[in-house]
Design a protein around this motif. Structure first.
Motif, mmCIF file in Angstrom:
data_model
loop_
_atom_site.group_PDB
_atom_site.id
_atom_site.type_symbol
_atom_site.label_atom_id
_atom_site.label_comp_id
_atom_site.label_asym_id
_atom_site.label_seq_id
_atom_site.Cartn_x
_atom_site.Cartn_y
_atom_site.Cartn_z
ATOM 1 N N ARG A 222 -5.318 21.814 5.401
ATOM 2 C CA ARG A 222 -3.587 21.394 5.217
ATOM 3 C C ARG A 222 -2.927 21.184 6.615
ATOM 4 N N ARG A 223 -3.670 22.930 7.245
ATOM 5 C CA ARG A 223 -3.163 22.511 8.792
ATOM 6 C C ARG A 223 -3.385 21.455 9.532
ATOM 7 N N MET A 224 -4.623 21.192 9.750
ATOM 8 C CA MET A 224 -5.275 20.038 10.351
ATOM 9 C C MET A 224 -4.428 18.579 10.052
ATOM 10 N N LEU A 225 -4.651 18.212 8.879
ATOM 11 C CA LEU A 225 -3.589 17.020 8.818
ATOM 12 C C LEU A 225 -2.013 17.054 8.910
ATOM 13 N N GLN A 226 -1.838 18.215 9.010
ATOM 14 C CA GLN A 226 -0.077 18.277 9.829
ATOM 15 C C GLN A 226 -0.099 17.610 11.000
ATOM 16 N N LYS A 227 -1.335 19.016 11.788
ATOM 17 C CA LYS A 227 -1.831 18.387 12.962
ATOM 18 C C LYS A 227 -2.013 16.908 13.340
ATOM 19 N N ILE A 228 -2.773 16.051 12.955
ATOM 20 C CA ILE A 228 -2.803 14.882 13.304
ATOM 21 C C ILE A 228 -1.722 13.751 13.247
ATOM 22 N N ARG A 229 -1.088 14.164 11.983
ATOM 23 C CA ARG A 229 -0.644 13.917 11.229
ATOM 24 C C ARG A 229 1.421 13.316 12.222
ATOM 25 N N GLY A 230 1.122 14.376 12.704
ATOM 26 C CA GLY A 230 2.958 15.333 13.047
ATOM 27 C C GLY A 230 4.108 15.598 12.690
ATOM 28 N N THR A 231 3.509 16.118 10.966
ATOM 29 C CA THR A 231 4.410 16.201 10.031
ATOM 30 C C THR A 231 4.037 17.582 9.191
ATOM 31 N N ASP A 232 5.105 18.061 9.316
ATOM 32 C CA ASP A 232 4.789 19.191 8.028
ATOM 33 C C ASP A 232 4.604 19.133 6.449
ATOM 34 N N ASN A 233 5.283 17.465 6.571
ATOM 35 C CA ASN A 233 5.691 17.316 5.391
ATOM 36 C C ASN A 233 4.140 16.255 5.039
ATOM 37 N N GLY B 70 0.831 -1.137 -0.424
ATOM 38 C CA GLY B 70 0.063 0.197 0.069
ATOM 39 C C GLY B 70 0.474 1.242 -0.065
ATOM 40 N N LYS B 71 0.107 2.335 -0.250
ATOM 41 C CA LYS B 71 0.451 3.626 0.265
ATOM 42 C C LYS B 71 1.040 4.123 0.920
ATOM 43 N N HIS B 72 1.884 4.729 1.601
ATOM 44 C CA HIS B 72 2.398 5.097 2.694
ATOM 45 C C HIS B 72 3.318 6.425 2.429
ATOM 46 N N TYR B 73 2.451 6.873 3.715
ATOM 47 C CA TYR B 73 2.736 8.690 3.877
ATOM 48 C C TYR B 73 3.907 9.251 5.022
ATOM 49 N N ASP B 74 3.793 9.994 5.147
ATOM 50 C CA ASP B 74 4.755 10.756 6.104
ATOM 51 C C ASP B 74 4.010 10.864 7.245
ATOM 52 N N GLY B 75 4.952 10.923 8.720
ATOM 53 C CA GLY B 75 3.855 10.798 9.583
ATOM 54 C C GLY B 75 3.573 9.671 10.514
ATOM 55 N N GLY B 76 2.533 9.885 11.436
ATOM 56 C CA GLY B 76 2.042 8.827 12.108
ATOM 57 C C GLY B 76 1.144 9.041 12.961
ATOM 58 N N ILE B 77 1.394 8.370 14.305
ATOM 59 C CA ILE B 77 0.166 8.581 15.630
ATOM 60 C C ILE B 77 0.951 9.440 15.953
#
Length: 516
Positions: free
Chosen positions: A239-250, A12-19
């Motif tokens: 975008r800001r929410m996605l950065q916040k829940i993934r814990g990364t700016d990327n 599967g496709k993997h994105y940066d960031g995690g829990i």
């Protein structure tokens, strides 16, 4: 293996960031939507086994049930009005799911949760202060509206907030909250059953307002999911929410996939019409059959009517309520097993193991009840036999709790693209509520006429649904939601329905092996 066309967790496709702590918090608060569903499931069966409640609202059932040793044990609680008390909620939830789909799509997932919690709160107050059967049933209708909205929005919200590799565990938080609600309701029933007068059952029904208030407050304080924000034109906030829940700016890759999915979604004028297209055929079939099969396991025979069932089998009042508490504990513990296993062993393995275990338990339960009561309903369990039946029911509940219970909500919530997600989730809730209503409305009558054969009836459906999963459900663990078309394209049967243009850019760039 047969039916094994699936995307493995490693492809599967993997994105940066995690829990992150933030996403854990939001998912835990969001999952409280399951509390109201579980509390109602647990509370209704316990209340309908209380003599003082039956004497006031269902006197014919009370007189029939109170004649110790008289009549057919299978038919003591057979009453269409008593069944309507339980089932009216699910009919209301069925109707509400259509409106919930529109609210969830236009105003967001959290607004749907807020409205669901608020209407459930109104229903709990009506039931707690009920003076007659009509007031009870009107309260149940309000409860049903709340359940319809929360069951439509919460699994979708959890799937969208969670990272792909932990989507199963976090989504099952909804089912965990449901099982906790059932257990808490069983404990409250056990405590309030010893309160003299009408205060006991009023407390049991009225305390449903506590989880309802939690969901209502959660709907106010929770953030919306990035998918919902993008769908409503709030891209920078998304975008800001996605950065916040993934814990990364990327988050560029994941954000771009969400934007593309949203653009495709907006090109669809009518998601209900779009969901009928060939490329959505596999998801549509799953959204109809999986929730239907979930109820045809017979689980609500146990969860709705556990105290009633145990009293039918000769347990005393306190023993019946305590037995339902035991099954409630097993339910919670077994659901935690699913949380830890679902993203490791996958959805298919849990579905299949759970099906086999449920089938064995149902067959043995039918044999023991049939041996004791036969077809006449006359007989009495020995202490050893009664304890063994409780063990079989607990083993059955455990199997459901780590398979069809949580996965019946998880899989439909994660397989739809954004363009049809609200409609697909509404269909899932609709079919779940249709069959929940049928079971709740018919169980006591079916028990009266089918006797111990009722357990054989449900075991037959368990064979059918387990076979269906083996051949037709691909593995979806660790697969990003927006790449889910690739899973169906790789499947030996569903692949012919998925055109190449339905695949995302990532899915087209990799070799998707078909497995026969």
């Amino acid at each position: 293996m047969a039916g094994g066309g699936f995307v493995d967790g490693g492809t599967g496709k993997h994105y940066d960031g995690g829990i992150t702590v933030f996403v854990l918090f939001t998912c835990m608060v969001g999952a409280t939507g399951g509390l109201i569903f579980g509390y109602d499931i647990g509370i209704s069966g316990g209340v309908t086994s209380m003599d003082i409640f039956l004497k006031r609202f269902f006197p014919s059932v009370y007189h029939k049930e109170s004649k110790a040793g008289a009549g057919n044990a299978y038919c003591k609680f057979d009453s269409h009005l008593l069944q309507l008390f339980t089932s009216s909620l699910y009919l209301a939830a069925l109707v509400a799911s259509f409106f919930a789909s529109w609210v969830t799509r236009v105003y967001g997932r959290k607004m749907s949760m807020f409205f669901g919690g608020l209407t459930f709160l109104v229903g709990s107050l009506l039931n707690g202060f009920a003076q007659n059967v009509a007031m009870l049933i009107i309260g149940r209708v309000f409860l049903g509206i709340g359940v319809g909205f929360c069951n439509q929005s919460v699994p979708m919200y959890l799937s969208e907030m969670a990272p792909a590799n932990l989507r199963g565990a976090l989504n099952i938080g909804f089912q965990m909250a449901t099982t906790i609600g059932i257990l808490v309701a069983n404990l409250i029933n056990y405590g309030t059953s010893n309160i003299k007068g009408h205060l006991g059952w009023r407390l049991s029904l009225g305390l449903a307002g506590v989880p309802a208030a939690m969901v209502t407050i959660g709907g106010l304080i929770l953030p919306d999911s990035p998918n919902s924000l993008i769908d409503r034109g709030k891209q920078q906030e998304a975008r800001r929410m996605l950065q916040k829940i993934r814990g990364t700016d990327n988050v560029d890759d994941e954000f771009q996939d969400l934007v593309e999915a949203s653009e495709s979604s907006k090109a669809v004028d009518n998601p209900w019409k779009n969901i009928l297209k060939s490329k959505n055929r596999p998801q549509l079939i799953m959204a109809m059959l999986i929730p239907s099969f979930q109820q045809l396991t017979g689980i609500n025979v146990i969860m709705f009517y556990a105290p009633v069932l145990f009293k039918t089998l000769g347990f005393g009042d306190d023993a019946a309520l305590m037995s339902s508490v035991i099954t409630g504990v097993v339910n919670v513990v077994a659901t935690s097993v699913s949380i830890f296993c679902v993203d490791r062993v996958g959805r298919r393995a849990l579905f299949l193991e759970g099906g086999v275990q449920m089938f064995i338990c149902q067959i043995l339960t039918a044999l023991f009840i049939g041996h004791t009561y036969g077809s006449t309903g006359q007989g009495e369990f020995s202490k050893a036999s009664a304890n063994f039946v409780v063990f079989l029911i607990c083993a059955y509940v455990a199997a459901f709790a780590w398979s069809w219970g949580p996965l019946g909500w998880l899989v439909p919530s994660e397989i739809f693209p954004l363009e049809t997600r609200s409609a697909g989730t509404a269909i899932t809730v609709m079919f779940n509520m249709i069959f929940t209503f049928i079971i709740a409305q018919c169980f006591l009558t079916m028990l009266c006429y089918m006797k111990f054969g009722l357990f054989l009836f449900f075991s037959g459906f368990v064979i059918i649904m387990t076979t269906f999963i083996y051949f037709f459900l691909p593995e979806t663990k660790n697969v990003p939601i927006e790449e889910m078309y690739a899973v169906w394209k790789a499947h030996w049967f569903w692949g012919k329905y998925i055109p190449d243009e339905a695949l995302g850019s990532y899915a087209k760039s990799i070799q998707m092996p078909k497995k026969a």
